[in-house]
Structures are given as structure tokens and as C-alpha cells.
Design a protein around this motif. Sequence first.
Motif, PDB file in Angstrom:
ATOM      1  N   UNK A  28     -31.835  16.963 -10.826  1.00 31.06           N
ATOM      2  CA  UNK A  28     -31.005  18.159 -10.934  1.00 31.06           C
ATOM      3  C   UNK A  28     -31.177  18.788 -12.308  1.00 31.06           C
ATOM      4  N   UNK A  29     -31.097  20.110 -12.349  1.00 31.57           N
ATOM      5  CA  UNK A  29     -31.226  20.797 -13.620  1.00 31.57           C
ATOM      6  C   UNK A  29     -30.429  22.086 -13.654  1.00 31.57           C
ATOM      7  N   UNK A  30     -29.859  22.381 -14.814  1.00 33.71           N
ATOM      8  CA  UNK A  30     -29.163  23.650 -15.045  1.00 33.71           C
ATOM      9  C   UNK A  30     -30.005  24.478 -16.000  1.00 33.71           C
ATOM     10  N   UNK A  31     -30.167  25.756 -15.694  1.00 33.52           N
ATOM     11  CA  UNK A  31     -31.014  26.627 -16.491  1.00 33.52           C
ATOM     12  C   UNK A  31     -30.291  27.932 -16.831  1.00 33.52           C
ATOM     13  N   UNK A  32     -30.613  28.466 -17.991  1.00 36.05           N
ATOM     14  CA  UNK A  32     -30.098  29.779 -18.377  1.00 36.05           C
ATOM     15  C   UNK A  32     -31.275  30.711 -18.585  1.00 36.05           C
ATOM     16  N   UNK A  38     -30.113  37.886 -24.946  1.00 34.75           N
ATOM     17  CA  UNK A  38     -28.817  38.098 -24.295  1.00 34.75           C
ATOM     18  C   UNK A  38     -28.797  37.374 -22.951  1.00 34.75           C
ATOM     19  N   UNK A  39     -27.818  36.488 -22.687  1.00 30.42           N
ATOM     20  CA  UNK A  39     -27.735  35.787 -21.405  1.00 30.42           C
ATOM     21  C   UNK A  39     -27.575  36.780 -20.251  1.00 30.42           C
ATOM     22  N   UNK A  40     -28.408  36.645 -19.223  1.00 29.38           N
ATOM     23  CA  UNK A  40     -28.330  37.559 -18.087  1.00 29.38           C
ATOM     24  C   UNK A  40     -28.251  36.847 -16.744  1.00 29.38           C
ATOM     25  N   UNK A  41     -28.592  35.556 -16.692  1.00 28.52           N
ATOM     26  CA  UNK A  41     -28.552  34.848 -15.418  1.00 28.52           C
ATOM     27  C   UNK A  41     -28.487  33.345 -15.656  1.00 28.52           C
ATOM     28  N   UNK A  42     -28.080  32.626 -14.612  1.00 25.16           N
ATOM     29  CA  UNK A  42     -28.032  31.171 -14.671  1.00 25.16           C
ATOM     30  C   UNK A  42     -28.450  30.617 -13.317  1.00 25.16           C
ATOM     31  N   UNK A  43     -28.891  29.359 -13.322  1.00 23.46           N
ATOM     32  CA  UNK A  43     -29.355  28.754 -12.083  1.00 23.46           C
ATOM     33  C   UNK A  43     -29.157  27.251 -12.125  1.00 23.46           C
ATOM     34  N   UNK A  44     -28.957  26.676 -10.942  1.00 25.59           N
ATOM     35  CA  UNK A  44     -28.908  25.233 -10.775  1.00 25.59           C
ATOM     36  C   UNK A  44     -29.859  24.863  -9.647  1.00 25.59           C
ATOM     37  N   UNK A  45     -30.732  23.890  -9.897  1.00 26.05           N
ATOM     38  CA  UNK A  45     -31.681  23.453  -8.890  1.00 26.05           C
ATOM     39  C   UNK A  45     -31.530  21.960  -8.640  1.00 26.05           C
ATOM     40  N   UNK A 188     -30.122  14.771 -20.901  1.00 24.33           N
ATOM     41  CA  UNK A 188     -30.828  14.018 -19.881  1.00 24.33           C
ATOM     42  C   UNK A 188     -32.281  13.753 -20.191  1.00 24.33           C
ATOM     43  N   UNK A 189     -32.816  14.364 -21.257  1.00 23.00           N
ATOM     44  CA  UNK A 189     -34.227  14.158 -21.600  1.00 23.00           C
ATOM     45  C   UNK A 189     -34.456  14.287 -23.094  1.00 23.00           C
ATOM     46  N   UNK A 190     -35.326  13.414 -23.598  1.00 24.76           N
ATOM     47  CA  UNK A 190     -35.807  13.508 -24.970  1.00 24.76           C
ATOM     48  C   UNK A 190     -37.176  12.849 -25.007  1.00 24.76           C
ATOM     49  N   UNK A 191     -38.215  13.621 -25.369  1.00 18.77           N
ATOM     50  CA  UNK A 191     -39.542  13.033 -25.384  1.00 18.77           C
ATOM     51  C   UNK A 191     -40.646  14.060 -25.535  1.00 18.77           C
ATOM     52  N   UNK A 255     -29.683  21.201 -18.794  1.00 19.13           N
ATOM     53  CA  UNK A 255     -29.580  19.827 -18.297  1.00 19.13           C
ATOM     54  C   UNK A 255     -30.823  19.539 -17.490  1.00 19.13           C
ATOM     55  N   UNK A 256     -31.386  18.327 -17.643  1.00 22.28           N
ATOM     56  CA  UNK A 256     -32.691  18.023 -17.077  1.00 22.28           C
ATOM     57  C   UNK A 256     -32.725  16.517 -16.823  1.00 22.28           C
ATOM     58  N   UNK A 257     -32.331  16.087 -15.622  1.00 20.55           N
ATOM     59  CA  UNK A 257     -32.151  14.655 -15.432  1.00 20.55           C
ATOM     60  C   UNK A 257     -32.316  14.206 -13.990  1.00 20.55           C
ATOM     61  N   UNK A 258     -32.642  12.921 -13.863  1.00 19.37           N
ATOM     62  CA  UNK A 258     -32.663  12.289 -12.555  1.00 19.37           C
ATOM     63  C   UNK A 258     -31.234  11.957 -12.162  1.00 19.37           C
ATOM     64  N   UNK A 259     -30.926  12.073 -10.862  1.00 19.09           N
ATOM     65  CA  UNK A 259     -29.564  11.823 -10.398  1.00 19.09           C
ATOM     66  C   UNK A 259     -29.452  10.559  -9.565  1.00 19.09           C
TER      67      UNK A 259
END
Length: 260
Positions: A28-32, A38-45, A188-191, A255-259
Amino acid sequence: MPRLSPILLAFALAMLPSQSPAAAKSFSGDYSLSFLGIPVAKATFDSRYDGDSYEVTGKVSSAGLAAFFDDTRGTISSRGSFGEGRTRPRAFRADYVSGKVNSLVDVRFSDDQVSRSEVVPPPRKRGKTWIPLGAGDLRAVADPIAATIIRAPGLDKVCGRTVKMYDGELRADLRLTEVSRKKMSVKGFSGDTVTCRMGFQPVSGYRTDKKALTFLRDRSRIMVTFAPLGETGVYAPIYATVSTEIGTITVKARRFEATD
């Protein structure tokens, strides 16, 4: 939309690819998405992988000041499998509402080629500058989500490939070339990550006088940074920028992680 827009391309870069895990895995990941900062959209996949099969679903909506001027929201999905060194999609669908206008793109695949495309509202009159789809253009193609699903044994194999993409109207080639490597960190990620430059080459299903596509082909810098998810063999875009005629679109993973 339905043709490939810079925003659709930018969000397509936020899909989560996988490398044939032994058991089903979910991510799962959350993206802006921002334009000129300027923030214009958001998404969750959310994505799930079971053997060679994959399924990705997402929700996208306008955000910040953009929501006051253009209230856009929708869902997007893709499912298929991996084989012969690439993705083999079975179905792609995008349903979205912009203001009071409902739109749909539904593409189905069979025997390694597009078997059906539905676009609502239907495309406008083609005109003399239209380049029609040619024989063989819809064979071995990937939808906008599947086009960013990369199967590779390591970071050094993520770039160095050309993907044939079809979005329901436009056929284009996306050429990935490695630019650099660096370390990045998000929830959720560092590398280690690898950045690829994505060349955009329209093939058919477009108008030659479309300025936005001409800019993407000749002048745009599309940069995509991929990161692995743990030891699963998953590589996913964690950051991307797309330059347009009027400014740069930036997509960042929050956010960028395995669930599981």
C-alpha cells in the motif's frame, strides 16, 4: 483523459510492481501530487501479487486549492500477470468524475493484444492531423498502470527497457534509461533507489498538432525514482517529476510499505 495526460502519467508512475513472490503479498502507498510546489491531488494505491498474477486498485482525488476549482475524483484498476519478461494485462479501468462530467476508460486484453476499448464520453472528431492505430500497434502493450510494473532481479536491471503503452486511445513507447542511484527514506522504507529518465514517444492514436504531446516528446524531462520493498523483489516508484509546458508536476510517496 482518456488520452495520456501528464497527470495520469504521473499517477501511473505510483503503481506498485512485484517480482513473482512465492506467496500472495500485499502493498500500500499514499502519494501526493503537486504542481509548481502547490498540492493539487492525492492518491492511495493498494496492490496484491500472487505468483505471477497482480492486481492494483487506487483512488485519486483533487486536493488543496485545486479542489475548489476542479473537483476531480475517481478509481483506477489493473489486473494481469507477468510473463516473457514483461507485464501481460487482462483488464484496465478508470472511472472518474470531474465537476459534473462522468468519464470512463475500459480496456480489455486477450491473446496478448487489446480485444476491446470503451471510452466515455467518446473521442472528438479526429481531423486531418490524426495518426490512426496501425496494424500490430495493440499487440504486447501495457495499460498505464501495467506500463510501470517492472520485473527485475535488482536495481541495476530496473531501467534499460522500452515499454509499449496504450491508454484506450494513445499508443506510446516509454523508454527508461538509468540516470543515478541514491538513498531515500519515507514512512515504511529507507534504502537504495535508482532513478530512470523516461523518454516519451507517441506512436499512434493521437493528433500531431497536440502541443502537450509534442512537448512531452521533444522537451519534457520525466524522471522516475524506483525503490525496493524489503527482500520481496518488489520495485516501485517512490518519487517522480514530469515537466510540462506550464510547469513541473511532482509525485511523492508519503507512505510506501508492505501490508502483509
